[in-house]
Design a protein around this motif. Structure first.
Motif, mmCIF file in Angstrom:
data_model
loop_
_atom_site.group_PDB
_atom_site.id
_atom_site.type_symbol
_atom_site.label_atom_id
_atom_site.label_comp_id
_atom_site.label_asym_id
_atom_site.label_seq_id
_atom_site.Cartn_x
_atom_site.Cartn_y
_atom_site.Cartn_z
ATOM 1 N N ARG A 1 -4.453 -1.108 -7.655
ATOM 2 C CA ARG A 1 -5.687 -0.434 -7.266
ATOM 3 C C ARG A 1 -5.396 1.021 -6.908
ATOM 4 O O ARG A 1 -4.328 1.336 -6.375
ATOM 5 N N TRP A 2 -6.384 1.884 -7.178
ATOM 6 C CA TRP A 2 -6.225 3.322 -6.927
ATOM 7 C C TRP A 2 -7.518 3.874 -6.359
ATOM 8 O O TRP A 2 -8.605 3.550 -6.837
ATOM 9 N N HIS B 1 0.857 -1.174 0.000
ATOM 10 C CA HIS B 1 0.000 0.000 0.000
ATOM 11 C C HIS B 1 0.903 1.237 0.000
ATOM 12 O O HIS B 1 1.561 1.540 0.998
ATOM 13 N N TYR B 2 0.928 1.917 -1.125
ATOM 14 C CA TYR B 2 1.770 3.109 -1.250
ATOM 15 C C TYR B 2 1.198 4.214 -0.370
ATOM 16 O O TYR B 2 -0.023 4.399 -0.304
ATOM 17 N N PRO B 3 2.056 4.955 0.341
ATOM 18 C CA PRO B 3 1.542 6.020 1.215
ATOM 19 C C PRO B 3 0.607 6.973 0.468
ATOM 20 O O PRO B 3 0.845 7.330 -0.688
ATOM 21 N N LYS B 4 -0.458 7.335 1.141
ATOM 22 C CA LYS B 4 -1.478 8.175 0.520
ATOM 23 C C LYS B 4 -0.893 9.539 0.169
ATOM 24 O O LYS B 4 -0.192 10.170 0.965
ATOM 25 N N PHE C 1 -2.658 12.716 -4.943
ATOM 26 C CA PHE C 1 -3.280 12.090 -6.112
ATOM 27 C C PHE C 1 -3.985 10.791 -5.767
ATOM 28 O O PHE C 1 -4.454 10.089 -6.655
ATOM 29 N N GLY C 2 -4.067 10.432 -4.484
ATOM 30 C CA GLY C 2 -4.825 9.262 -4.092
ATOM 31 C C GLY C 2 -3.967 8.190 -3.447
ATOM 32 O O GLY C 2 -2.792 8.393 -3.115
ATOM 33 N N GLN C 3 -4.581 7.031 -3.294
ATOM 34 C CA GLN C 3 -3.950 5.874 -2.647
ATOM 35 C C GLN C 3 -3.768 4.760 -3.665
ATOM 36 O O GLN C 3 -4.724 4.321 -4.304
ATOM 37 N N GLN D 1 -12.443 5.205 -7.795
ATOM 38 C CA GLN D 1 -11.750 3.966 -7.454
ATOM 39 C C GLN D 1 -11.562 3.163 -8.730
ATOM 40 O O GLN D 1 -12.472 3.064 -9.566
ATOM 41 N N SER D 2 -10.370 2.587 -8.908
ATOM 42 C CA SER D 2 -10.113 1.809 -10.120
ATOM 43 C C SER D 2 -9.261 0.586 -9.788
ATOM 44 O O SER D 2 -8.597 0.527 -8.749
#
Length: 997
Positions: A901-902, A842-845, A848-850, A908-909
């Protein structure tokens, strides 16, 4: 008493119901003996990956050991930011609540309260704890407390504070299911890396029945135990070997837990390869309306689904109901390039067209073969074969109506009742090619008499092959109704949890096959003229089986036209009692113990119509009735014993052990142990090892199945000229144009259980230097013996090569196989070795989102199988052999998924990749092998939640974005592909609109 596992905070008895009205639902977590505030700055290894904030807070409280309370009504639909790695509880809480307009503080020095910040910008002031206490009396000092320990996870009966145990468990949450776009559980589980082999689905038309199963590790579906809410349910109604996944509506599923290890010590029979536990929705509040529509880019396989759901909290419990209607259109073999013809030579395959042709194909007594023409006969050529794929359906059209409901009721602060009910109705319709007739190869031969009025040769014709395209294509309709009910009482006695439950399920099914042939009438119609003199004399109509296409009149068709019917049911009922708790005072910590018992009754029945039971049809399976029942009584015990704990508490070693005793009234008893070692080697690394003995009781169908006739796809070594006179069983060359042979199988009441030994060892790594990263690797080894096998192919091979099984193999005067008899025996062995890999990051928020990366893979190192102790072991890893040829399906060495995932505000995608490694197959009728190409597909999905109507969400998705065609499998019976591993549909787009209130 709250139903959510954890520490419950309960007001004084007089205020209990007022509190429930004030707080619609509360999360209350596992308690430790010290005050909450004293532990907020302690470093904890967190894995908080739930997509919704309410679920993430539950995970945080379970993993930190601190009590948390919040209003579900206020945070129900808020998303969560993943937290993976070593953090303090303060850091984890701040990360979870960032941007949510929520804050937290410690109340009464014991409870973490999460509440909204009510701001008035002009005044510059925000409401805090004082206002919260006034609104919610639960936060006032002096509360009563009740203790509920952890939660259960598949593979253990002991409530735990986290999902990490001695064996790997994959969890597919409801959002994961939504992001997949799958509308059936069979479709969802198909691409799980650990799933391989002969799972059935609606993508299997010829030989399928509209059901869906799951096969872990490439072992048969009967080796994977499917549970619903941790309890067994009835198998498929037609004496099935496993649970029909299509009987479980995915819209009502909260999550799916997949245990990839042997678990007979915990659950009993069938859990050799693992367990799939489907957890249904329970804590749902509000109203949801959802519609789905999808279609293949070729304009077929149109699929619709409509769902209505409603859930609410009650003064003393909760209620939830879900209704779904699903309609899947057809996909025909002729509409895809790879499956359009059974002759795949232009694609690099072989010619598997049928020698039962629309114009009669006749072998004369002198050995020559001729084909009927409009006015005569000509010599048959290698191209005089029939492409049956022009009629077959590749994906079965299906309609499904389902209803699921559950209700809970708090009888007191310590006892809760829970009941659930489900009903499902399925209607599936497959299309098969018109009925073929092979007069020489039915169980009772059907020679054309020398004096039959349509026999112009004047001699008896034993081998006539004819595709009756004057009849419509065969239609196979499968209807099923599944009912399930369960009731559970659960509660606390001192510090011990207990539950007592009753479960009942019944699966009924009917299969009707239209446009087949009455073999008895056909026998008279092509027999001696004296036995068939016409309607006025003996009600017999002679049939022109030896003529060209169109030579069979409507009157002749009416005489031989038939319909085959079979109905059946499987039912299961059980009583169970479980209790678990802990013993305090040991130096390394609390010892957890669980014990319980279960009494289970099973029954099945499969009843054919008179024509099928009398071996009197052509074009459908003929078989005798199957009936059986039994009772199993089981006792188990399980414990988690802490062996060592470091002074800091960050490292510890625990021993997990379990044993289950099972007594069956049909074959006897068995005892199966399990032992696992779990070492938390610091905050970043977990090491685990596991050993388990397993067993699978022979199914009622394997025990009591009546004699069953089928046309199996087999390789006869005697069709190869090089083997004639060389192999002891091949004295003359058999007809090389035949690939289907009459086989009769049946049950065996003397079968013993299959047994297994499972070993696994692995690690879970969450490096502190890379926050948000979690990696796991687990090696597994399964040894299975006493495997129930009914292999006509093995018998044919042994007969040809060594002259064995002479009493079971019948050949005609031309050397052709006429009949193989194969009953169930405990003769097989399997050894499967490999590894499972999983990665989550999980990339740090950011602004531009998570972003999140989620991947998993399974490697099959060896898959050694043999049908008999005298046969050589064959390594099936990286190979494909179709179930229609008695194979175990496709077992790729590598199978993997990788998803990106984003999330950003209302967007959400998901981008998901599915990879299947290349496999080798043996070309039919030869000893040559070819390679089935590797396969990689990309699935995309985009979601947006509108702010105009709160809760309105639009989803757009594309499966197989690049329209990657399924690779050719030349030996595959269905559609020239491995339909259980790959997909024929090609690019598929869909949209989903949902509104939640």
């Amino acid at each position: 008493m709250t139903n959510i596992p954890g520490r419950g905070v309960i007001p004084p008895p007089g205020a209990r119901f007022a509190w429930r009205r004030a707080l619609l639902s509360s999360c209350l977590a596992l308690a430790l003996s010290g005050p909450a505030s004293a532990n907020l700055d302690q470093q904890v290894q967190f894995t908080l990956d739930a997509p919704r904030l309410s679920s993430a807070l539950i995970q945080l409280s379970q993993q930190s050991g601190l009590a948390i309370v919040f209003s579900d009504r206020q945070i129900r639909d808020l998303p969560a930011t993943p937290v993976v790695g070593t953090n303090t509880t303060t850091e984890a809480l701040n990360t979870l609540l960032a941007g949510s307009n929520l804050t937290w503080e410690v109340v009464d020095e014991r409870i973490i309260a999460v509440y909204p910040i009510e701001c008035e910008p002009a005044a510059g002031n925000c409401a805090g704890a004082a206002e919260l206490v006034a609104d919610y009396p639960i936060y006032a000092p002096g509360l009563e407390e009740t203790w509920v320990y952890g939660t259960t996870i598949t593979g253990s009966r002991i409530r735990r504070t986290s999902y990490t145990g001695g064996a790997p468990v994959d969890i597919l949450s409801s959002p994961d299911i939504e992001l997949s776009g799958a509308q059936t559980l069979g479709e969802l589980l198909k691409f799980i890396p650990a799933v391989a082999g002969n799972a059935t689905s609606t993508a299997i038309s010829n030989g399928g029945d509209g059901t869906a199963t799951v096969t872990l590790r490439g072992l048969p579906a009967s080796n994977t135990l499917v549970l619903i809410n941790g309890r067994r349910v009835a198998n498929d109604g037609l004496a099935g070997e496993s649970v029909d996944l299509n009987s479980i509506p995915p819209a009502a599923v909260e999550r799916i837990e997949i245990l990839k290890d042997g678990a007979s010590a915990i659950y009993g029979s069938d859990a050799i390869a693992g367990v799939v536990n489907v957890i249904m929705k329970r804590d749902f509040h509000g109203f949801l309306a959802e519609s789905f529509y999808g279609e293949a880019s070729d304009g077929d396989l149109d699929t619709t689904s409509h769902t209505l759901q409603y859930g609410t909290g009650l003064p003393e419990g909760s209620f939830f109901i879900s209704a779904t209607y699903y309609d899947q259109g057809a996909l025909f073999s002729r509409n895809r390039k790879v499956s359009a013809s059974a002759d795949t030579r232009p694609l690099g395959g072989t010619d598997q067209r049928s020698s039962a042709t629309p114009n009669a194909r006749i072998m004369l007594p002198d050995g020559t073969t001729v084909i009927a023409t409009d006015d005569s006969y000509r010599p048959a050529t290698e191209e005089d074969l029939y492409n049956y794929r022009i009629e077959t359906s590749a994906v079965v059209p299906m309609k499904r109506k389902s209803l699921y409901s559950n209700v809970s009721y708090d009888f007191s602060e310590r006892i809760t009742g829970y009941a659930e009910f489900s009903y499902l109705d399925t209607d599936a319709k497959a299309t098969l090619a018109p009925t073929p007739v092979f007069t020489a190869f039915e169980q009772t031969p059907l020679p054309v008499a020398a004096d039959n009025i349509y026999n112009s040769f004047g001699v008896e014709l034993e081998d006539v092959r004819r595709r009756l395209i004057e009849l419509p294509p065969r239609r196979q309709r499968n209807e099923s109704q599944v009912n399930r009910f369960s009731a559970v009482l659960e509660g606390l006695f001192s510090d011990w949890n207990w539950d007592a439950g009753y479960a009942w399920s019944r699966s009924e099914a009917e299969e009707t096959t239209y446009n087949i042939v009455n073999a008895d009438n056909l026998r008279r119609a092509i027999g001696p003229a004296a036995d068939c003199q016409g309607g006025p004399v003996d009600d017999c109509v002679a049939v022109n089986l030896t003529g060209p296409q169109g030579s069979i009149s409507n009157e002749q068709l009416s005489y031989i036209w038939a319909t085959g019917e079979v109905s059946g049911y499987s039912k299961l009922s059980s009583l169970s009692f479980n209790i678990n708790g802990g013993l305090e005072g040991l130096p390394a910590g609390r010892t957890d113990i669980a014990v319980g018992m279960e009494i289970r009754d099973e029954a099945t029945s499969k009843r054919p119509s008179a024509l099928l039971a009398g071996i009197s049809t052509i074009g459908a399976a003929n078989f005798e009735a199957t009936n059986g029942d039994r009772r199993a009584t089981e006792l188990y015990a399980e414990s988690v014993v802490p062996l060592w704990k470091s002074a800091s508490g960050l490292s510890h070693v625990a021993l997990e052990a379990a044993v289950r005793f099972s007594d069956y009234d049909d074959f006897g008893d068995t005892t199966n142990p399990k032992i696992a070692l779990r070492w938390q080697a610091g905050p970043e690394l977990l090491l685990r090892a596991n050993y388990a003995e397993g067993f699978r009781a022979p199914s009622l169908n394997e025990l009591y199945e009546g004699a069953t006739e089928s046309q199996d796809f087999l390789d006869d070594p005697c069709t190869q000229a090089a083997n004639v006179g060389v192999l002891p069983g091949c004295q003359q060359q058999a007809d090389p144009t035949r690939n289907q042979f009459l086989t009769v199988k049946g049950g065996n009441g003397d079968l013993e259980p299959e047994t297994s030994d499972s070993y696994s060892a692995g690690l879970v790594w969450t490096p502190g230097g890379i926050p948000g990263l979690a990696f796991s690797a687990d090696y597994f080894h399964i040894d299975q013996e006493n495997v129930v096998s009914s292999s006509a192919q093995f018998i044919v091979n042994q007969n040809a090569r060594y002259g064995a099984f002479e009493q079971l193999v019948t050949r005609d005067d031309m050397g052709n196989l006429a009949l193989i008899q194969a009953t169930n025996l405990n003769i097989g062995e399997r050894r499967v070795k490999g590894a499972d890999l999983a990665l989550t990051y999980h990339y740090p928020k950011r602004s531009f989102g998570q972003f999140s990366v989620i991947g998993s893979a399974t490697w099959i190192q060896d898959y050694l199988a043999r049908l008999d102790s005298t046969a050589p072991r064959l390594d099936l890893a990286g190979t494909f052999r179709d179930e229609a040829s008695e194979g175990l399906g496709g077992i790729p060495e590598w199978k993997a998924q990788l998803g990106l995932r984003w999330k950003y505000e209302r967007w959400q995608s998901s981008w998901q990749m599915h990879y299947v490694d290349s496999m080798k197959e043996i070309l039919p009728g030869t000893d040559q092998t070819r390679e089935i190409d590797e396969w990689l597909v990309h699935d995309l999905q985009l979601n947006y939640t509108f702010d105009v109507l709160d809760g309105l969400r639009l989803t757009l998705g594309i499966d197989n974005l690049m329209d990657e065609a399924a690779p050719l499998a030349a030996s595959a019976f269905n559609d020239n592909i491995d339909g259980r591993t790959h997909e024929l549909k090609g690019r598929f787009w869909y949209t989903r609109l949902s509104q939640r209130f």
